[in-house]
Scaffold this active site. Structure first.
Site, PDB file in Angstrom:
ATOM      1  N   SER A  61       0.986  -1.224  -0.053  1.00 49.59           N
ATOM      2  CA  SER A  61      -0.023  -0.023  -0.106  1.00 49.59           C
ATOM      3  C   SER A  61       0.792   1.330  -0.030  1.00 49.59           C
ATOM      4  O   SER A  61       0.296   2.535  -0.048  1.00 49.59           O
ATOM      5  CB  SER A  61      -0.771   0.190   1.282  1.00 49.59           C
ATOM      6  OG  SER A  61      -2.384  -0.659   0.875  1.00 49.59           O
ATOM      7  N   LYS A  64       0.647   3.477  -2.971  1.00 49.85           N
ATOM      8  CA  LYS A  64      -0.522   4.165  -3.307  1.00 49.85           C
ATOM      9  C   LYS A  64      -0.296   5.793  -3.148  1.00 49.85           C
ATOM     10  O   LYS A  64      -0.815   6.728  -3.885  1.00 49.85           O
ATOM     11  CB  LYS A  64      -1.650   4.129  -2.354  1.00 49.85           C
ATOM     12  CG  LYS A  64      -2.204   2.532  -2.545  1.00 49.85           C
ATOM     13  CD  LYS A  64      -3.211   2.086  -1.420  1.00 49.85           C
ATOM     14  CE  LYS A  64      -3.685   0.805  -1.585  1.00 49.85           C
ATOM     15  NZ  LYS A  64      -4.517   0.138  -0.514  1.00 49.85           N
ATOM     16  N   TYR A 181      -2.203  -2.579 -10.617  1.00 47.12           N
ATOM     17  CA  TYR A 181      -2.498  -2.400  -9.206  1.00 47.12           C
ATOM     18  C   TYR A 181      -1.462  -3.325  -8.305  1.00 47.12           C
ATOM     19  O   TYR A 181      -0.678  -3.280  -7.718  1.00 47.12           O
ATOM     20  CB  TYR A 181      -3.729  -2.565  -8.953  1.00 47.12           C
ATOM     21  CG  TYR A 181      -3.951  -2.673  -7.491  1.00 47.12           C
ATOM     22  CD1 TYR A 181      -3.693  -1.315  -6.746  1.00 47.12           C
ATOM     23  CD2 TYR A 181      -4.168  -3.780  -6.754  1.00 47.12           C
ATOM     24  CE1 TYR A 181      -4.100  -1.318  -5.238  1.00 47.12           C
ATOM     25  CE2 TYR A 181      -4.310  -3.765  -5.325  1.00 47.12           C
ATOM     26  CZ  TYR A 181      -4.189  -2.487  -4.434  1.00 47.12           C
ATOM     27  OH  TYR A 181      -4.293  -2.544  -3.057  1.00 47.12           O
ATOM     28  N   TYR A 233      -4.159   3.201   7.719  1.00 46.81           N
ATOM     29  CA  TYR A 233      -5.473   2.544   7.691  1.00 46.81           C
ATOM     30  C   TYR A 233      -6.456   3.062   8.831  1.00 46.81           C
ATOM     31  O   TYR A 233      -6.389   4.179   8.888  1.00 46.81           O
ATOM     32  CB  TYR A 233      -5.058   0.892   7.952  1.00 46.81           C
ATOM     33  CG  TYR A 233      -4.147   0.230   7.001  1.00 46.81           C
ATOM     34  CD1 TYR A 233      -4.434   0.051   5.849  1.00 46.81           C
ATOM     35  CD2 TYR A 233      -2.892  -0.332   7.759  1.00 46.81           C
ATOM     36  CE1 TYR A 233      -3.562  -0.459   5.016  1.00 46.81           C
ATOM     37  CE2 TYR A 233      -2.135  -0.917   6.581  1.00 46.81           C
ATOM     38  CZ  TYR A 233      -2.328  -1.044   5.365  1.00 46.81           C
ATOM     39  OH  TYR A 233      -1.305  -1.577   4.562  1.00 46.81           O
ATOM     40  N   VAL A 251       1.134  -3.748   3.810  1.00 44.16           N
ATOM     41  CA  VAL A 251       1.039  -5.044   4.632  1.00 44.16           C
ATOM     42  C   VAL A 251       2.217  -5.773   4.604  1.00 44.16           C
ATOM     43  O   VAL A 251       2.375  -6.865   5.238  1.00 44.16           O
ATOM     44  CB  VAL A 251      -0.056  -5.837   4.177  1.00 44.16           C
ATOM     45  CG1 VAL A 251      -1.460  -5.312   4.506  1.00 44.16           C
ATOM     46  CG2 VAL A 251      -0.024  -6.164   2.763  1.00 44.16           C
TER      47      VAL A 251
END
Ligand code: GLU
Length: 299
Positions: A61, A64, A181, A233, A251
């Protein structure tokens, strides 16, 4: 400085028994929980490291923030935020529940996939090349095994992407978008690379070592803001209160943190809490923040 980082790492190492390595992407589960590292780069380009600085892991992540940066630079904020929101959510990163047409923010998978769909036409190699420049390291590459592992076991991400296609917020080919992705998440690097990337954001878009301008001022500003709002998160508020530094976790156990005008930080520890954040990584950032007075809300 190095002694300070080693001391912090030693403290975090005491937490090794806590948390679990991510296993929903099978290839991530092989990681050893006691391999931890910390790297700090100042805005003059001085790098200090402690621990397993060469241990590699995937961006997951953390990618992102990089794709958001590229989308902002390519399309501008008005367009990007007509497709994805900027508010935090109290729901897991892979939620299908939280949005109608517009995902809440670009840090949850749904929002990130909308961003990926905006970039899919420019090819994954262009993104990889950009990550290499941000990290000042031309050897950064895709971890093929992690990529294949996620691609062959993910049902939720396709569900999110097809739902967004149905809502007409993804207008590109869904399979191509998912491919992009999974690949962005599977870019492999280490804490030194993370510290370099974070230092570019800390230095308002200019790489402190290569001096290359890589992010415009406004995009760097927006990305740091969203890291603070929703980078950790559904624990982002708590983390910001404890640590006071904008950060984005993945993660894989990495966290990239930015102290504007001062430092780019990369931490790694694969044991995760129930939200998906590295337990040792968050601890290292907390200790670093209080030791070095890095809380952006204090002066
Ligand atoms: N590739 C991961 C997924 O989509 C990224 C998750 C994360 O790091 O938050 O499930």
């Amino acid at each position: 400085m190095r002694e300070k980082l080693i001391e912090i790492l030693n403290q975090a190492q005491k937490m090794e028994y806590l948390g679990n390595v991510a296993s929903y992407i099978p290839e991530l589960s092989h990681k050893n929980k006691n391999r931890m590292a910390l790297a700090l780069m100042d805005t003059k380009g001085n790098l200090t490291v402690a621990g397993e600085a060469k241990e590699s892991f995937t961006l997951q992540s953390m990618s992102k923030i990089i794709t958001l940066t590229r989308a902002l630079m390519r399309y501008g904020e008005d367009f990007v935020f007509s497709r994805v929101g900027v508010e935090s959510v109290d729901l897991p990163f892979n939620t299908l529940k939280s949005f109608t047409i517009k995902p809440n923010n670009p840090m949850i998978n749904a929002g990130a996939m909308v961003i990926s769909s905006l970039l899919v036409k420019e090819s994954f190699e262009t993104l990889l090349d950009y990550v290499c420049k941000l990290a000042g390291n031309p050897t950064i590459h895709l971890n093929e095994a992690v990529y294949k592992s996620e691609k062959s076991t993910s049902y939720r991400n396709p569900a999110i992407a097809y739902y967004l296609k149905d809502l007409k917020n993804i207008t590109t080919d869904v399979e191509e978008t998912l491919e992009y992705y999974y690949r962005q998440c599977s870019i492999e690097l280490n804490v030194c690379d993370l510290a370099n990337i974070a230092a570019v954001y800390a230095n308002n878009g200019i790489h402190p070592v290569t001096k290359e301008p890589l992010i415009d001022l406004r995009s760097a500003e927006i990305v740091k803001t969203l890291m603070a709002v929703c980078g950790m998160y559904d624990e982002s508020g708590n983390f910001l209160m404890r640590v006071g530094i904008p950060a984005k976790s993945g993660v894989s156990g990495g966290i990239l943190a930015v102290v504007p005008g001062r430092y780019g930080i990369g931490v790694y520890g694969p044991g995760l809490d129930e939200n998906g954040n590295s337990i040792a990584g968050a601890k290292m950032l907390e200790l670093l923040s209080s030791e070095m007075k890095l809380n952006i809300f204090s002066y």
